[in-house]
Design a protein around this motif. Structure first.
Motif, PDB file in Angstrom:
ATOM      1  N   GLN A  37      17.548  -4.313   3.437  1.00  0.00           N
ATOM      2  CA  GLN A  37      18.502  -4.094   4.511  1.00  0.00           C
ATOM      3  C   GLN A  37      17.842  -3.498   5.752  1.00  0.00           C
ATOM      4  O   GLN A  37      18.512  -3.035   6.668  1.00  0.00           O
ATOM      5  N   ILE A  38      16.501  -3.479   5.745  1.00  0.00           N
ATOM      6  CA  ILE A  38      15.733  -2.928   6.859  1.00  0.00           C
ATOM      7  C   ILE A  38      15.188  -4.069   7.711  1.00  0.00           C
ATOM      8  O   ILE A  38      14.646  -5.051   7.182  1.00  0.00           O
ATOM      9  N   ILE A  39      15.311  -3.940   9.018  1.00  0.00           N
ATOM     10  CA  ILE A  39      14.791  -4.931   9.953  1.00  0.00           C
ATOM     11  C   ILE A  39      13.536  -4.376  10.626  1.00  0.00           C
ATOM     12  O   ILE A  39      13.531  -3.248  11.136  1.00  0.00           O
ATOM     13  N   ILE A  40      12.460  -5.179  10.633  1.00  0.00           N
ATOM     14  CA  ILE A  40      11.217  -4.829  11.307  1.00  0.00           C
ATOM     15  C   ILE A  40      11.039  -5.775  12.487  1.00  0.00           C
ATOM     16  O   ILE A  40      10.990  -6.997  12.302  1.00  0.00           O
ATOM     17  N   GLU A  41      10.938  -5.209  13.672  1.00  0.00           N
ATOM     18  CA  GLU A  41      10.724  -6.003  14.874  1.00  0.00           C
ATOM     19  C   GLU A  41       9.292  -5.828  15.362  1.00  0.00           C
ATOM     20  O   GLU A  41       8.780  -4.700  15.392  1.00  0.00           O
ATOM     21  N   TYR A  42       8.656  -6.925  15.761  1.00  0.00           N
ATOM     22  CA  TYR A  42       7.257  -6.877  16.181  1.00  0.00           C
ATOM     23  C   TYR A  42       6.969  -8.120  17.009  1.00  0.00           C
ATOM     24  O   TYR A  42       7.718  -9.115  16.998  1.00  0.00           O
ATOM     25  N   ALA A  43       5.865  -8.083  17.728  1.00  0.00           N
ATOM     26  CA  ALA A  43       5.382  -9.232  18.488  1.00  0.00           C
ATOM     27  C   ALA A  43       4.030  -9.649  17.922  1.00  0.00           C
ATOM     28  O   ALA A  43       3.242  -8.822  17.472  1.00  0.00           O
ATOM     29  N   SER A  44       3.794 -10.978  17.921  1.00  0.00           N
ATOM     30  CA  SER A  44       2.533 -11.491  17.375  1.00  0.00           C
ATOM     31  C   SER A  44       1.323 -10.979  18.145  1.00  0.00           C
ATOM     32  O   SER A  44       0.207 -10.940  17.618  1.00  0.00           O
ATOM     33  N   SER A  45       1.523 -10.544  19.404  1.00  0.00           N
ATOM     34  CA  SER A  45       0.411  -9.991  20.186  1.00  0.00           C
ATOM     35  C   SER A  45       0.062  -8.572  19.768  1.00  0.00           C
ATOM     36  O   SER A  45      -1.007  -8.054  20.071  1.00  0.00           O
ATOM     37  N   VAL A  46       0.967  -7.922  19.042  1.00  0.00           N
ATOM     38  CA  VAL A  46       0.736  -6.538  18.605  1.00  0.00           C
ATOM     39  C   VAL A  46       0.063  -6.494  17.249  1.00  0.00           C
ATOM     40  O   VAL A  46      -0.795  -5.653  16.973  1.00  0.00           O
ATOM     41  N   VAL A  47       0.410  -7.422  16.368  1.00  0.00           N
ATOM     42  CA  VAL A  47      -0.094  -7.417  14.995  1.00  0.00           C
ATOM     43  C   VAL A  47      -0.827  -8.731  14.734  1.00  0.00           C
ATOM     44  O   VAL A  47      -0.380  -9.811  15.169  1.00  0.00           O
ATOM     45  N   ASP A  48      -1.940  -8.645  13.996  1.00  0.00           N
ATOM     46  CA  ASP A  48      -2.667  -9.835  13.571  1.00  0.00           C
ATOM     47  C   ASP A  48      -1.909 -10.445  12.393  1.00  0.00           C
ATOM     48  O   ASP A  48      -2.238 -10.227  11.224  1.00  0.00           O
ATOM     49  N   THR A  49      -0.863 -11.205  12.710  1.00  0.00           N
ATOM     50  CA  THR A  49       0.059 -11.688  11.679  1.00  0.00           C
ATOM     51  C   THR A  49      -0.575 -12.652  10.700  1.00  0.00           C
ATOM     52  O   THR A  49      -0.077 -12.839   9.586  1.00  0.00           O
ATOM     53  N   GLY A  50      -1.682 -13.300  11.070  1.00  0.00           N
ATOM     54  CA  GLY A  50      -2.291 -14.284  10.180  1.00  0.00           C
ATOM     55  C   GLY A  50      -3.256 -13.682   9.185  1.00  0.00           C
ATOM     56  O   GLY A  50      -3.730 -14.375   8.275  1.00  0.00           O
ATOM     57  N   LYS A  51      -3.574 -12.420   9.307  1.00  0.00           N
ATOM     58  CA  LYS A  51      -4.538 -11.786   8.401  1.00  0.00           C
ATOM     59  C   LYS A  51      -3.976 -11.744   6.985  1.00  0.00           C
ATOM     60  O   LYS A  51      -2.821 -11.362   6.755  1.00  0.00           O
ATOM     61  N   VAL A  52      -4.823 -12.136   5.987  1.00  0.00           N
ATOM     62  CA  VAL A  52      -4.411 -12.171   4.582  1.00  0.00           C
ATOM     63  C   VAL A  52      -4.643 -10.801   3.939  1.00  0.00           C
ATOM     64  O   VAL A  52      -5.714 -10.211   4.082  1.00  0.00           O
ATOM     65  N   ILE A  53      -3.627 -10.314   3.255  1.00  0.00           N
ATOM     66  CA  ILE A  53      -3.664  -9.010   2.604  1.00  0.00           C
ATOM     67  C   ILE A  53      -3.469  -9.180   1.106  1.00  0.00           C
ATOM     68  O   ILE A  53      -2.616  -9.962   0.672  1.00  0.00           O
ATOM     69  N   VAL A  54      -4.275  -8.399   0.315  1.00  0.00           N
ATOM     70  CA  VAL A  54      -4.105  -8.340  -1.136  1.00  0.00           C
ATOM     71  C   VAL A  54      -3.573  -6.963  -1.492  1.00  0.00           C
ATOM     72  O   VAL A  54      -4.189  -5.943  -1.189  1.00  0.00           O
ATOM     73  N   ILE A  55      -2.416  -6.913  -2.113  1.00  0.00           N
ATOM     74  CA  ILE A  55      -1.746  -5.658  -2.450  1.00  0.00           C
ATOM     75  C   ILE A  55      -2.302  -5.107  -3.771  1.00  0.00           C
ATOM     76  O   ILE A  55      -2.572  -5.860  -4.715  1.00  0.00           O
ATOM     77  N   TYR A  56      -2.462  -3.766  -3.818  1.00  0.00           N
ATOM     78  CA  TYR A  56      -2.941  -3.117  -5.043  1.00  0.00           C
ATOM     79  C   TYR A  56      -2.005  -1.958  -5.387  1.00  0.00           C
ATOM     80  O   TYR A  56      -1.224  -1.488  -4.560  1.00  0.00           O
ATOM     81  N   ASP A  57      -2.053  -1.508  -6.607  1.00  0.00           N
ATOM     82  CA  ASP A  57      -1.306  -0.351  -7.122  1.00  0.00           C
ATOM     83  C   ASP A  57       0.212  -0.499  -7.059  1.00  0.00           C
ATOM     84  O   ASP A  57       0.939   0.484  -7.190  1.00  0.00           O
ATOM     85  N   LYS A  58       0.699  -1.713  -6.830  1.00  0.00           N
ATOM     86  CA  LYS A  58       2.133  -2.007  -6.903  1.00  0.00           C
ATOM     87  C   LYS A  58       2.982  -0.993  -6.132  1.00  0.00           C
ATOM     88  O   LYS A  58       3.663  -0.134  -6.734  1.00  0.00           O
ATOM     89  N   PRO A  59       2.986  -1.028  -4.799  1.00  0.00           N
ATOM     90  CA  PRO A  59       3.804  -0.097  -4.010  1.00  0.00           C
ATOM     91  C   PRO A  59       5.284  -0.252  -4.334  1.00  0.00           C
ATOM     92  O   PRO A  59       5.762  -1.354  -4.607  1.00  0.00           O
ATOM     93  N   THR A  60       6.008   0.850  -4.307  1.00  0.00           N
ATOM     94  CA  THR A  60       7.421   0.838  -4.701  1.00  0.00           C
ATOM     95  C   THR A  60       8.357   1.254  -3.573  1.00  0.00           C
ATOM     96  O   THR A  60       9.569   1.351  -3.790  1.00  0.00           O
ATOM     97  N   THR A  61       7.847   1.503  -2.377  1.00  0.00           N
ATOM     98  CA  THR A  61       8.680   1.824  -1.223  1.00  0.00           C
ATOM     99  C   THR A  61       8.220   0.988  -0.034  1.00  0.00           C
ATOM    100  O   THR A  61       7.092   0.472  -0.008  1.00  0.00           O
ATOM    101  N   ILE A  62       9.078   0.896   0.954  1.00  0.00           N
ATOM    102  CA  ILE A  62       8.725   0.155   2.168  1.00  0.00           C
ATOM    103  C   ILE A  62       7.530   0.819   2.852  1.00  0.00           C
ATOM    104  O   ILE A  62       6.619   0.142   3.336  1.00  0.00           O
ATOM    105  N   GLY A  63       7.490   2.174   2.890  1.00  0.00           N
ATOM    106  CA  GLY A  63       6.379   2.869   3.521  1.00  0.00           C
ATOM    107  C   GLY A  63       5.060   2.589   2.832  1.00  0.00           C
ATOM    108  O   GLY A  63       4.028   2.366   3.484  1.00  0.00           O
ATOM    109  N   ALA A  64       5.049   2.601   1.485  1.00  0.00           N
ATOM    110  CA  ALA A  64       3.817   2.346   0.745  1.00  0.00           C
ATOM    111  C   ALA A  64       3.331   0.918   0.972  1.00  0.00           C
ATOM    112  O   ALA A  64       2.117   0.663   1.085  1.00  0.00           O
ATOM    113  N   LEU A  65       4.261  -0.052   1.029  1.00  0.00           N
ATOM    114  CA  LEU A  65       3.867  -1.432   1.277  1.00  0.00           C
ATOM    115  C   LEU A  65       3.321  -1.597   2.698  1.00  0.00           C
ATOM    116  O   LEU A  65       2.263  -2.215   2.899  1.00  0.00           O
TER     117      LEU A  65
END
Length: 844
Positions: A37-65
Motif C-alpha cells: 500500500q506504499i507508493i514510491i515516486e522516482y525519476a529514471s534520471s535519479v536512479v540507475d533503474t536498469g542496474k541488476v540487484i541480488v537480494i540476500y538475507d531475505k529482508p522482511t520490511t520495505i526499509g530493509a529491501l
C-alpha cells in the motif's frame, strides 16, 4: 520535522518480502508499488533503474529491501503525504539509513556465581561499535533489523558471541560469561587499563599486601598524583589536597575515614571487593563533595549459585569471607570479617605500640522478578591505637558505621534507575597526655586532653540512566542529605576517656543539602567523545544558605588505534571543612560545616592528558593539571579549636590554594614480567591573610617529586615474586619558636597549673620553613600458589616490609617546661622498621 521523520520510519518498517531475489532496481520498486500500500515516486534520471540487484538475507520490511536495492545510489529519501519520494543527493545513500533500529539490552553476569560484571564489553563487529555494562552489569545497544551479531567480553573470561537471526523488535539478552582456566599470577591486562569516563580502575593484584594483608589501596598509591602519609588517620592525599577533600564511597555510601592503623590499611577487605574506580582528572556530574578525588568502591553482591569462601591469616590480622545463595538464583548473602592480632608481633620488634582493629561487612541481595533487585549493605569497623615513647603518650579510637538499602529497577530497553537510602556514621576519640616540668626536670603537672568528635549523615539518592542511541547516553538524578556533626567536645582529666557519654555536651551542628545533576555523553564518529554536565547543590545551615552551580566537561579524541588525547574541566564544591588541631601527632581531625564566615570550599581544575597503548610496547600516560582552591581552612595562629569550642569559628580562617604539575605512568607486561613506573612532579601552595604575613607558602604535604617503581616476575607455574620501591620528597612543616600560656591578671587568669583557664600563645618566626628528609622505602614479597585439594587452592606470601629500615615520617609532640614557661616540639617516632612477614590464604 519530528512527525515527518516518524511517518517515514513507520513506512519503512512496514512488513514486506520481495517476490523474487534477483532483478533490476526498477522491477523491485515496481514490486513494492504493486504489492504493498506504499507508493514510491522516482525519476529514471535519479536512479540507475536498469542496474541488476541480488537480494540476500531475505529482508522482511520495505526499509530493509530498499537499503539493498538502493545501495550506492546517490539518492535521498523523504516522506510526503504517505508516499516515498526519491530525490537526487550529492553522496551515496548511507549504510543502514533505511533500516529500523531496535535495542538489545540485558545483564552480563559471571556464569559460576551470578555476580554482575561491571564494564563488560559489548561489541558490534560489523559496525565496529560498542558499549560497556554499567556498575550493575546492565547494558544497552541499538542494532538495525535483520541478522546481527554481538560479542561480549570481560578480562579473565571467555568471549561469548551471540547471533540474532532476525531482529525485528527490542530484545532482552542476559549473558553469562565463563572464567578462563586459572593461572598462578593475576595481572592487569591492557583492556583493563583503558580508562572509563576518565577514571583509573584500581586492581589490588598489582602490589597486593601490607605486611601480608591484602590491600587494594596499595595499588592506588602507585598511581601518579596519589600520595600516602601513614602517620595521619586518613593518609590519602590527591593532587595537593588534604585527606578531607577526598570523597570515599563504599557501595555509594560516604565513609569519613576509610583507613585502619593511622592510614596504613584500608577498611575494605579485599576478599569482599568487586571493583574500585578513582576520579581525580575529571569528575562526572553525579559526584559532588570531594575537591581532590572521588574513590568509588563496590563490593560483591554474593554468589547466587553455590557457597564459597576465603580465609586469610597474616601478621597484622586474620580474615574470612563467605558468600552463597539462600535461594539459588534469587537470594544471596556475603559476610566478611577481619580482626587484628598484631600486638604480640609488635612487642618483638619494637615497644610503645598497642593497636587493635576490626571490620565487619554484610550484604544481602534479593532479585525480584526480572526487573528489580534489592541490596542491603551493612558495615562496622573500629580502631584502637596507643602510642607511647618517652614523653609521647597518645591514644586514639575511631570507627565507622554504615548502612545502605539499594533498589535497582530496569525500566525498559533504554532506561535503568538506581535508588538508595544511606546512613553513614563516624566517631573519633583522641587523647593527648600533657605534662609540665620544672627547671630541674621534675613533673609538676600531668593531665590528659580528651577530644571527641562525630559526624552522622542520612541521604537518599536516585540516578536515572537513559540511552537514546548508541552515540548518546544520559545520566540524571538527585540527592537529599541531612548531616549532624559534633565536631569538638573535650574533657581535661587525669586519665584517658574512651566513652563518648563522658564528654561534655556541645550543641550539634546540622545542615541539609539538596542536589540535582545531569550529564550527556556524545560520540561524534569513532574518534571523539564529549561529556558535558552540570551539578547543582543547595545548602542550608541555620540561617545561611548557598547555591552552587558546578559545570563539568570531558572530551577524548582518538588519534589512531594506539593514541588518545583528552581534556577536562571540573568545578567542585564541598560543605564540610576538615580542620586539624595544631598539636602534631594527635588524631585530632574534626569536621565543621560551612557557615556565613567559613564559606564552602570550591575548586576549579583543568586537565590535559595523553594515552598511548600498545600490546608489545606497553602503556604510557601523561597528564598535566592546574587546580585553584578557594575557602580552604587553617587555624588562626594562637588559637585552639578544642579549648575555645564556643567560639569555634573565630579559631578557623579560610584562604586560597593552588596545585599544578605533571603525572606520568608506564606499564608493561610480558609472559613472565610485569612492571609499572609512576612519577609525579607537582607544586602545592596555600595563602592565608594571617599566616606568613599574607604571602603564599608551600602546603604541608607539598612533595615536589614522587616516584614509584613496581615489578613482579613469575617463576614457573607456582611462584611469583614482587618488589616495590617508593621515593618522595619530604613534607614541609612549621614549628613555633615558643609556645606559652597567656596569663592575664586583669581577667583573673592566675593559675599556671590549670591550662583549661587560658589559651596557648604560639610564637612563630616563619611559616613552613622546615622540610622533612626525603622518604624512600623498599618492600619485597614472594608468593607460592598450590592446591591443598583439587578444589581447594591456597597461597603463601612471605616478604619484608621496609627492607633497609628507612625512617618513617616524623611525628612531633609537645613538652612543657615551667622554668621557661614554654612548650617545645621534641620527639620523633617510627611506626614500622624492618619487618618480615608471612600470610596464608585458602579459597574454598
Amino acid at each position: 520535522m519530528n512527525s515527518a521523520l516518524h511517518a517515514q520510519q513507520r513506512i519503512l518498517s512496514t512488513p514486506f518480502s520481495p517476490a523474487f531475489d534477483k532483478g533490476s532496481i526498477h522491477s523491485f520498486l515496481e514490486d513494492i508499488n504493486q504489492r504493498s500500500q506504499i507508493i514510491i515516486e522516482y525519476a529514471s534520471s535519479v536512479v540507475d533503474t536498469g542496474k541488476v540487484i541480488v537480494i540476500y538475507d531475505k529482508p522482511t520490511t520495505i526499509g530493509a529491501l530498499l537499503q539493498q536495492v538502493l545501495n550506492s545510489q546517490k539518492v535521498r529519501i523523504t516522506e510526503r503525504n504517505g508516499k516515498i519520494i526519491l530525490t537526487p543527493a550529492s553522496t551515496p545513500l548511507p549504510e543502514d539509513a533505511l533500516l529500523s533500529w531496535y535495542t538489545v539490552f540485558g545483564f552480563v553476569k559471571d556464569e559460576a556465581s551470578g555476580e554482575p560484571l561491571t564494564d563488560a564489553s559489548v561489541w558490534d563487529p560489523v559496525r565496529h561499535r560498542g558499549a560497556y555494562a554499567n556498575q550493575h552489569g546492565y547494558f544497552t545497544i541499538k542494532l538495525p533489523e535483520g541478522k546481527q551479531t554481538l560479542q561480549f567480553s570481560y578480562a579473565g573470561y571467555t568471549t561469548v558471541t551471540i547471533a540474532l537471526s532476525d531482529l525485528q523488535q527490542d530484545s532482552r539478552k542476559d549473558i553469562k560469561l565463563q572464567t578462563v582456566p586459572p593461572i598462578p599470577e593475576v595481572v592487569i591486562s591492557e583492556e583493563q587499563r583503558q580508562k572509563k569516563e576518565g577514571a583509573d580502575k584500581v586492581n589490588a593484584e598489582d602490589y597486593n599486601n601490607v605486611l601480608g594483608e591484602p590491600d587494594v589501596l596499595r595499588s592506588l598509591y602507585q598511581l601518579p598524583g596519589v600520595k600516602n602519609v601513614a602517620d595521619i588517620p586518613n593518609g590519602i592525599l590527591v593532587r595537593g589536597g588534604n585527606p578531607g577533600e577526598n570523597l570515599f564511597l563504599l557501595d555509594g555510601n560516604p565513609v569519613f575515614n576509610p583507613m585502619h592503623l593511622l592510614g596504613s590499611l584500608p577498611i575494605v577487605n579485599q576478599t569482599a571487593l568487586k571493583n574500585m574506580y578513582v576520579y581525580k582528572s575529571n569528575f562526572p556530574s553525579r559526584f559532588g563533595g570531594g575537591l581532590s578525588s572521588v574513590m568509588d568502591v563496590n563490593t560483591k553482591d554474593g554468589n547466587m549459585k553455590k557457597w564459597k569462601g576465603e580465609i586469610n591469616a597474616g601478621v597484622l590480622a586474620g580474615s574470612f569471607t563467605i558468600e552463597g545463595p539462600v535461594k539459588k538464583d534469587r537470594t544471596a548473602i556475603m559476610l566478611s570479617f577481619r580482626h587484628s592480632w598484631v600486638n604480640p608481633f609488635l612487642r618483638l620488634i619494637q615497644r610503645g605500640v598497642n593497636l587493635n582493629f576490626y571490620d565487619l561487612q554484610f550484604k544481602a541481595t534479593q532479585l525480584i522478578g526480572k526487573k528489580d533487585k534489592l541490596m542491603l549493605n551493612v558495615y562496622a569497623g573500629d580502631d584502637n591505637l596507643h602510642l607511647w615513647e618517652g614523653n609521647t603518650d597518645n591514644r586514639h579510637q575511631w570507627g565507622n558505621k554504615n548502612m545502605a538499602l539499594t533498589w535497582n529497577r530496569l525500566l525498559g530497553p533504554k532506561a535503568f534507575v538506581n535508588t538508595s537510602v544511606n546512613l553513614s556514621s563516624y566517631n573519633n576519640i583522641a587523647g593527648f597526655r600533657y605534662s609540665l616540668y620544672d627547671s630541674s626536670g621534675v613533673m609538676v603537672q600531668n593531665k590528659v586532653y580528651n577530644i571527641f568528635s562525630s559526624i552522622r549523615q542520612y541521604n537518599i539518592r536516585s540516578v536515572l540512566e537513559l540511552t537514546p542511541s548508541n552515540n548518546w547516553r544520559m545520566n540524571m538524578g538527585g540527592k537529599m542529605s541531612y548531616t549532624k556533626i559534633k565536631p569538638f567536645t573535650r574533657n581535661v582529666t587525669q586519665d584517658f576517656i574512651d566513652d563518648p557519654d563522658e564528654f561534655s555536651t556541645f550543641p550539634a551542628l546540622s545542615f541539609r543539602e539538596y542536589v540535582l545533576f545531569y550529564e550527556s555523553e556524545f560520540k561524534a564518529g569513532r574518534r571523539l567523545t564529549v561529556r558535558p554536565g552540570i551539578h547543582y547543590s543547595h545548602y542550608i545551615y541555620r540561617d545561611f544558605s548557598f547555591n552552587s552551580w558546578q559545570p563539568r566537561f570531558y572530551a577524548a579524541y582518538r588519534l589512531d588505534a594506539h593514541q588518545q588525547l583528552s581534556i577536562a574541566w571540573s568545578q567542585m564544591g564541598q560543605y564540610l571543612h576538615q580542620v586539624t588541631n595544631p598539636y602534631m601527632g594527635v588524631n585530632s581531625d574534626a569536621w565543621v560545616p560551612a557557615t556565613r564566615k567559613l564559606q564552602p570550599e570550591q575548586s576549579r581544575m583543568v586537565n590535559a592528558g595523553y594515552l598511548y597503548q600498545n600490546k608489545k610496547l606497553g602503556t604510557f600516560s601523561a597528564e598535566f593539571y592546574y587546580k585553584k582552591l578557594q575557602n580552604v581552612t587553617n587555624y588562626i595562629e594562637g588559637k585552639n579549636l578544642f579549648l575555645n569550642n564556643t567560639g569555634w569559628e573565630q579559631s578557623v580562617q579560610t584562604g586560597k590554594g593552588w596545585s599544578y604539575g605533571g603525572e606520568f605512568m608506564f606499564f608493561k607486561k610480558t609472559e613472565k614480567w610485569t612492571a609499572q613506573l609512576s612519577y609525579t612532579l607537582s607544586w602545592n601552595w596555600r595563602q592565608f591573610r594571617s599566616v606568613n604575613k599574607g604571602a603564599k607558602f608551600p602546603f604541608k604535604y607539598d612533595r615536589r617529586h614522587d616516584l614509584n617503581i613496581a615489578a613482579s616476575y613469575r617463576i614457573g607455574k607456582r611462584w611469583n615474586c614482587a618488589a616495590l620501591w617508593t621515593f618522595a620528597t619530604g613534607d614541609v612543616f612549621t614549628l613555633p619558636s615558643l609556645v606559652y600560656p597567656d596569663f592575664d591578671d586583669a581577667q583573673q587568669i592566675k593559675d599556671p597549673l590549670a591550662p583549661d583557664e587560658y589559651r596557648l600563645i604560639y610564637q612563630y618566626t616563619s611559616s613552613k620553613a622546615y622540610r622533612t628528609p626525603s622518604y624512600h622505602r623498599l618492600d619485597v614479597s614472594a608468593g607460592f600458589h598450590h592446591l591443598l585439594k583439587p578444589a581447594l587452592p591456597a597461597k603463601l606470601i612471605i616478604g619484608i616490609y621496609n627492607v633497609y629500615g628507612a625512617p618513617s615520617q616524623y611525628v612531633y609532640d609537645l613538652e612543657g617546661s615551667m622554668g621557661r614557661r614554654s612548650l617545645v616540639v621534641s620527639t620523633r617516632y617510627q611506626f614500622f622498621s624492618i619487618t618480615p612477614y608471612l600470610s596464608y590464604n585458602i579459597s574454598f
